[in-house]
Motif scaffolding. Structure first.
Motif, PDB file in Angstrom:
ATOM      1  N   VAL A 195     -25.856 -32.132  48.393  1.00  0.00           N
ATOM      2  CA  VAL A 195     -25.704 -31.013  47.453  1.00  0.00           C
ATOM      3  C   VAL A 195     -27.082 -30.580  46.975  1.00  0.00           C
ATOM      4  N   TYR A 196     -27.397 -29.312  47.186  1.00  0.00           N
ATOM      5  CA  TYR A 196     -28.679 -28.752  46.757  1.00  0.00           C
ATOM      6  C   TYR A 196     -28.449 -27.743  45.635  1.00  0.00           C
ATOM      7  N   THR A 197     -29.321 -27.757  44.636  1.00  0.00           N
ATOM      8  CA  THR A 197     -29.244 -26.770  43.556  1.00  0.00           C
ATOM      9  C   THR A 197     -30.622 -26.614  42.927  1.00  0.00           C
ATOM     10  N   HIS A 198     -30.851 -25.485  42.278  1.00  0.00           N
ATOM     11  CA  HIS A 198     -32.147 -25.217  41.669  1.00  0.00           C
ATOM     12  C   HIS A 198     -32.469 -26.263  40.601  1.00  0.00           C
ATOM     13  N   PRO A 199     -33.684 -26.746  40.535  1.00  0.00           N
ATOM     14  CA  PRO A 199     -34.044 -27.709  39.479  1.00  0.00           C
ATOM     15  C   PRO A 199     -33.799 -27.126  38.085  1.00  0.00           C
ATOM     16  N   ALA A 200     -33.583 -28.003  37.123  1.00  0.00           N
ATOM     17  CA  ALA A 200     -33.299 -27.577  35.752  1.00  0.00           C
ATOM     18  C   ALA A 200     -34.595 -27.210  35.040  1.00  0.00           C
ATOM     19  N   THR A 201     -35.173 -26.093  35.459  1.00  0.00           N
ATOM     20  CA  THR A 201     -36.394 -25.568  34.851  1.00  0.00           C
ATOM     21  C   THR A 201     -36.014 -24.460  33.871  1.00  0.00           C
ATOM     22  N   LYS A 202     -37.042 -23.783  33.334  1.00  0.00           N
ATOM     23  CA  LYS A 202     -36.770 -22.674  32.423  1.00  0.00           C
ATOM     24  C   LYS A 202     -36.160 -21.466  33.126  1.00  0.00           C
ATOM     25  N   ARG A 203     -36.132 -21.483  34.460  1.00  0.00           N
ATOM     26  CA  ARG A 203     -35.600 -20.341  35.206  1.00  0.00           C
ATOM     27  C   ARG A 203     -34.073 -20.298  35.241  1.00  0.00           C
ATOM     28  N   ILE A 204     -33.423 -21.412  34.883  1.00  0.00           N
ATOM     29  CA  ILE A 204     -31.957 -21.434  34.894  1.00  0.00           C
ATOM     30  C   ILE A 204     -31.440 -22.032  33.591  1.00  0.00           C
ATOM     31  N   LEU A 205     -30.167 -21.793  33.331  1.00  0.00           N
ATOM     32  CA  LEU A 205     -29.486 -22.476  32.241  1.00  0.00           C
ATOM     33  C   LEU A 205     -28.944 -23.787  32.799  1.00  0.00           C
ATOM     34  N   GLY A 206     -29.390 -24.890  32.227  1.00  0.00           N
ATOM     35  CA  GLY A 206     -28.895 -26.196  32.664  1.00  0.00           C
ATOM     36  C   GLY A 206     -27.463 -26.381  32.203  1.00  0.00           C
ATOM     37  N   GLY A 207     -26.513 -26.042  33.061  1.00  0.00           N
ATOM     38  CA  GLY A 207     -25.107 -26.049  32.683  1.00  0.00           C
ATOM     39  C   GLY A 207     -24.595 -27.436  32.351  1.00  0.00           C
ATOM     40  N   CYS A 208     -23.670 -27.501  31.412  1.00  0.00           N
ATOM     41  CA  CYS A 208     -23.065 -28.790  31.058  1.00  0.00           C
ATOM     42  C   CYS A 208     -22.226 -29.311  32.217  1.00  0.00           C
ATOM     43  N   VAL A 209     -21.531 -28.423  32.927  1.00  0.00           N
ATOM     44  CA  VAL A 209     -20.801 -28.866  34.116  1.00  0.00           C
ATOM     45  C   VAL A 209     -21.783 -29.260  35.217  1.00  0.00           C
ATOM     46  N   ARG A 210     -22.927 -28.568  35.291  1.00  0.00           N
ATOM     47  CA  ARG A 210     -23.968 -28.973  36.247  1.00  0.00           C
ATOM     48  C   ARG A 210     -24.396 -30.415  35.988  1.00  0.00           C
ATOM     49  N   MET A 211     -24.577 -30.773  34.701  1.00  0.00           N
ATOM     50  CA  MET A 211     -24.924 -32.153  34.361  1.00  0.00           C
ATOM     51  C   MET A 211     -23.848 -33.118  34.846  1.00  0.00           C
ATOM     52  N   LYS A 212     -22.585 -32.713  34.675  1.00  0.00           N
ATOM     53  CA  LYS A 212     -21.483 -33.566  35.101  1.00  0.00           C
ATOM     54  C   LYS A 212     -21.438 -33.677  36.620  1.00  0.00           C
ATOM     55  N   ILE A 213     -21.716 -32.587  37.339  1.00  0.00           N
ATOM     56  CA  ILE A 213     -21.747 -32.635  38.797  1.00  0.00           C
ATOM     57  C   ILE A 213     -22.807 -33.624  39.269  1.00  0.00           C
ATOM     58  N   GLU A 214     -23.987 -33.567  38.654  1.00  0.00           N
ATOM     59  CA  GLU A 214     -25.048 -34.513  39.017  1.00  0.00           C
ATOM     60  C   GLU A 214     -24.596 -35.946  38.779  1.00  0.00           C
ATOM     61  N   GLU A 215     -23.960 -36.181  37.632  1.00  0.00           N
ATOM     62  CA  GLU A 215     -23.479 -37.528  37.304  1.00  0.00           C
ATOM     63  C   GLU A 215     -22.439 -37.993  38.320  1.00  0.00           C
ATOM     64  N   LEU A 216     -21.481 -37.121  38.643  1.00  0.00           N
ATOM     65  CA  LEU A 216     -20.418 -37.488  39.590  1.00  0.00           C
ATOM     66  C   LEU A 216     -20.994 -37.758  40.981  1.00  0.00           C
ATOM     67  N   CYS A 217     -21.944 -36.930  41.398  1.00  0.00           N
ATOM     68  CA  CYS A 217     -22.564 -37.149  42.701  1.00  0.00           C
ATOM     69  C   CYS A 217     -23.277 -38.500  42.740  1.00  0.00           C
ATOM     70  N   ASN A 218     -24.051 -38.786  41.710  1.00  0.00           N
ATOM     71  CA  ASN A 218     -24.788 -40.050  41.676  1.00  0.00           C
ATOM     72  C   ASN A 218     -23.842 -41.248  41.637  1.00  0.00           C
ATOM     73  N   ARG A 219     -22.748 -41.081  40.912  1.00  0.00           N
ATOM     74  CA  ARG A 219     -21.796 -42.189  40.770  1.00  0.00           C
ATOM     75  C   ARG A 219     -21.040 -42.465  42.069  1.00  0.00           C
ATOM     76  N   HIS A 220     -20.869 -41.434  42.887  1.00  0.00           N
ATOM     77  CA  HIS A 220     -20.041 -41.566  44.089  1.00  0.00           C
ATOM     78  C   HIS A 220     -20.839 -41.393  45.381  1.00  0.00           C
ATOM     79  N   GLN A 221     -22.134 -41.653  45.298  1.00  0.00           N
ATOM     80  CA  GLN A 221     -22.996 -41.684  46.476  1.00  0.00           C
ATOM     81  C   GLN A 221     -22.986 -40.373  47.270  1.00  0.00           C
ATOM     82  N   ILE A 222     -22.960 -39.258  46.544  1.00  0.00           N
ATOM     83  CA  ILE A 222     -23.136 -37.952  47.167  1.00  0.00           C
ATOM     84  C   ILE A 222     -24.549 -37.508  46.840  1.00  0.00           C
ATOM     85  N   PRO A 223     -25.428 -37.364  47.804  1.00  0.00           N
ATOM     86  CA  PRO A 223     -26.813 -36.985  47.504  1.00  0.00           C
ATOM     87  C   PRO A 223     -26.886 -35.671  46.725  1.00  0.00           C
ATOM     88  N   PHE A 224     -27.549 -35.701  45.573  1.00  0.00           N
ATOM     89  CA  PHE A 224     -27.717 -34.530  44.703  1.00  0.00           C
ATOM     90  C   PHE A 224     -29.197 -34.233  44.665  1.00  0.00           C
TER      91      PHE A 224
END
Length: 294
Positions: A195-224
């Motif tokens: 899973v590829y996505t733009h880094p959480a810089t000032k150029r994007i809004l760091g979504g709360c669901v985005r944070m959860k997606i990162e957590e779920l990917c890390n927890r379930h061995q899906i490369p984020f």
């Protein structure tokens, strides 16, 4: 969608008919404020801590100092659900502005922040979640501080309207071909199970669901991988999906004239939808994966 009667303001709880502000309100005249939209499932907030913490980051970034603490706000929001008797799926809109004062660009002195929050019924759009969406691409013309969840949303509004006028449900924004996010969502590309996505810089809004997606990917061995991708990479993607608090996880079937993958929601997207439902405590009969969905 039904709007509940009791609203929260900086002065306490009021009936919605009683809510008024002076015409010289800085959120109205300058967009001088920030906001959050928080998902509610069966009368329970989801990702509340993440939203409240982001609200405080946004306020600090534009130098709004609210007259309430985070602990106070948690208590107010809990009372808001109880006073309205919320037991269904809903959403909360919360806004903080610099306050009401004679119109002048400089910050007013001795003016307290204005707060208001309300709850509306809001069902899950399971048709879009299950069947996917079409999108268009547009140049990202927003300001450089997109990490602030600001009231200044005119470019986002125009982008969303452009999508609608082109029979699409979302606009994917890019700067010189580099994908940032959607008009009201974060954007992701899946290639070879990653899973590829733009880094959480000032150029994007760091979504709360985005944070959860990162957590779920890390927890379930899906490369984020926080690595921005190009619009042209979409033609070679296995999957593309978008996320937001109200939309959850939406498979993208088409971007402009390009069909994504085989034109069907992909395996990784489906797995993340399943994990999201599990994390949010969504009941089996309301699940995307239940034959008995109501």
């Amino acid at each position: 969608m039904g709007l509940y009667d009791v609203m929260l303001t900086e002065k306490g709880f009021v009936q919605k008919e009683e809510l008024t502000y002076p015409f010289e309100e800085r959120g109205l005249q300058f967009g001088d404020g920030v906001y959050e939209v928080i998902r509610i499932y069966e009368g329970r907030y989801y990702l509340l801590k993440e939203h409240v913490e982001r609200l405080y980051r946004s306020m600090a970034a534009i130098k709004i100092y609210p007259p309430f603490s985070e602990a106070d706000l948690y208590d107010y929001l809990d009372q808001l659900l109880k006073k309205n008797g919320v037991v269904s799926d809903a959403k909360l809109y919360l806004q903080v502005t610099r306050g009401s004062a004679p119109r002048n660009h400089e910050f007013p002195l001795n003016t307290g922040a204005n707060l208001y929050a309300y709850v509306k019924d809001f069902s899950r759009n399971t048709d879009l979640m299950r069947n996917g969406i079409n999108t268009i691409t547009l140049e990202d013309i927003r300001w450089e501080w997109c990490y602030i969840k600001s009231l200044n949303l005119l470019p986002n509004v125009i982008a969303k309207q452009e999508a609608k006028e082109n029979d699409a449900q979302e606009a994917i924004l890019h700067k010189n071909g580099l994908v940032t996010e959607g008009s009201s969502s974060n954007a992701y590309l899946v290639r070879n199970g990653k899973v590829y996505t733009h880094p959480a810089t000032k150029r994007i809004l760091g979504g709360c669901v985005r944070m959860k997606i990162e957590e779920l990917c890390n927890r379930h061995q899906i490369p984020f991988i926080e690595e921005a991708f190009q619009v042209e990479d979409i033609a070679y993607a296995d999957e593309v999906f978008m996320t937001s608090s109200t939309a959850e996880i939406l498979p993208v079937l088409k971007v402009d004239t390009v069909t994504v993958g085989d034109g069907e929601p992909g395996r990784i997207t489906r797995e993340l939808q399943r994990l999201y439902e599990e994390d949010a405590g969504i009941r089996t009969e309301k699940s995307l994966f239940s034959k008995n969905e109501s």
